[in-house]
Scaffold this motif. Structure first.
Motif, PDB file in Angstrom:
ATOM      1  N   ARG A  66       0.833  -1.209   0.000  1.00  0.00           N
ATOM      2  CA  ARG A  66       0.000   0.000   0.000  1.00  0.00           C
ATOM      3  C   ARG A  66       0.868   1.258   0.000  1.00  0.00           C
ATOM      4  O   ARG A  66       0.594   2.222  -0.725  1.00  0.00           O
ATOM      5  N   LEU A  67       1.917   1.263   0.805  1.00  0.00           N
ATOM      6  CA  LEU A  67       2.829   2.406   0.841  1.00  0.00           C
ATOM      7  C   LEU A  67       3.519   2.591  -0.510  1.00  0.00           C
ATOM      8  O   LEU A  67       3.694   3.727  -0.963  1.00  0.00           O
ATOM      9  N   TYR A  68       3.900   1.510  -1.131  1.00  0.00           N
ATOM     10  CA  TYR A  68       4.525   1.586  -2.455  1.00  0.00           C
ATOM     11  C   TYR A  68       3.559   2.156  -3.480  1.00  0.00           C
ATOM     12  O   TYR A  68       3.949   2.849  -4.415  1.00  0.00           O
ATOM     13  N   HIS A  69       2.278   1.873  -3.313  1.00  0.00           N
ATOM     14  CA  HIS A  69       1.268   2.393  -4.230  1.00  0.00           C
ATOM     15  C   HIS A  69       1.005   3.883  -3.981  1.00  0.00           C
ATOM     16  O   HIS A  69       0.795   4.651  -4.923  1.00  0.00           O
ATOM     17  N   VAL A  70       1.016   4.297  -2.725  1.00  0.00           N
ATOM     18  CA  VAL A  70       0.650   5.667  -2.371  1.00  0.00           C
ATOM     19  C   VAL A  70       1.787   6.662  -2.597  1.00  0.00           C
ATOM     20  O   VAL A  70       1.576   7.736  -3.143  1.00  0.00           O
ATOM     21  N   PHE A  71       3.009   6.327  -2.181  1.00  0.00           N
ATOM     22  CA  PHE A  71       4.095   7.302  -2.223  1.00  0.00           C
ATOM     23  C   PHE A  71       4.508   7.758  -3.627  1.00  0.00           C
ATOM     24  O   PHE A  71       4.763   8.948  -3.799  1.00  0.00           O
ATOM     25  N   PRO A  72       4.586   6.927  -4.632  1.00  0.00           N
ATOM     26  CA  PRO A  72       4.949   7.462  -5.947  1.00  0.00           C
ATOM     27  C   PRO A  72       3.925   8.436  -6.516  1.00  0.00           C
ATOM     28  O   PRO A  72       4.254   9.302  -7.312  1.00  0.00           O
ATOM     29  N   ASN A  73       2.676   8.310  -6.087  1.00  0.00           N
ATOM     30  CA  ASN A  73       1.624   9.211  -6.590  1.00  0.00           C
ATOM     31  C   ASN A  73       1.608  10.483  -5.778  1.00  0.00           C
ATOM     32  O   ASN A  73       1.020  11.434  -6.046  1.00  0.00           O
TER      33      ASN A  73
END
Length: 73
Positions: A66-73
């Protein structure tokens, strides 16, 4: 030429959708869990240790994804 494009959704029942990547992740976790249980005897680990460790691994994997999905955006 072959123009087959696989669909990402395996099954849809109302608002519930089952995706291929979710199924494959589940199968990978399940297989790793049973292999760990089988190999625990060799390293003198109890089944409870494997249960606890697998719970934290799955939880950490979900949070990390989830963190990997949120931080790049």
């Amino acid at each position: 030429m072959i123009s087959f494009i696989p669909q990402p959704i395996i099954l849809q029942a109302g608002p519930i959708r089952v995706y291929w990547y979710g199924l494959l992740n589940f199968l990978a976790f399940w297989q790793a869990y049973f292999i760990s249980l089988k190999r625990a005897k060799k390293y003198n680990l109890s089944k409870d240790d494997i249960y606890d460790f697998s719970f934290w691994l799955i939880l950490g994997g979900l949070i990390g994804a989830r963190l990997y999905h949120v931080f790049p955006n």
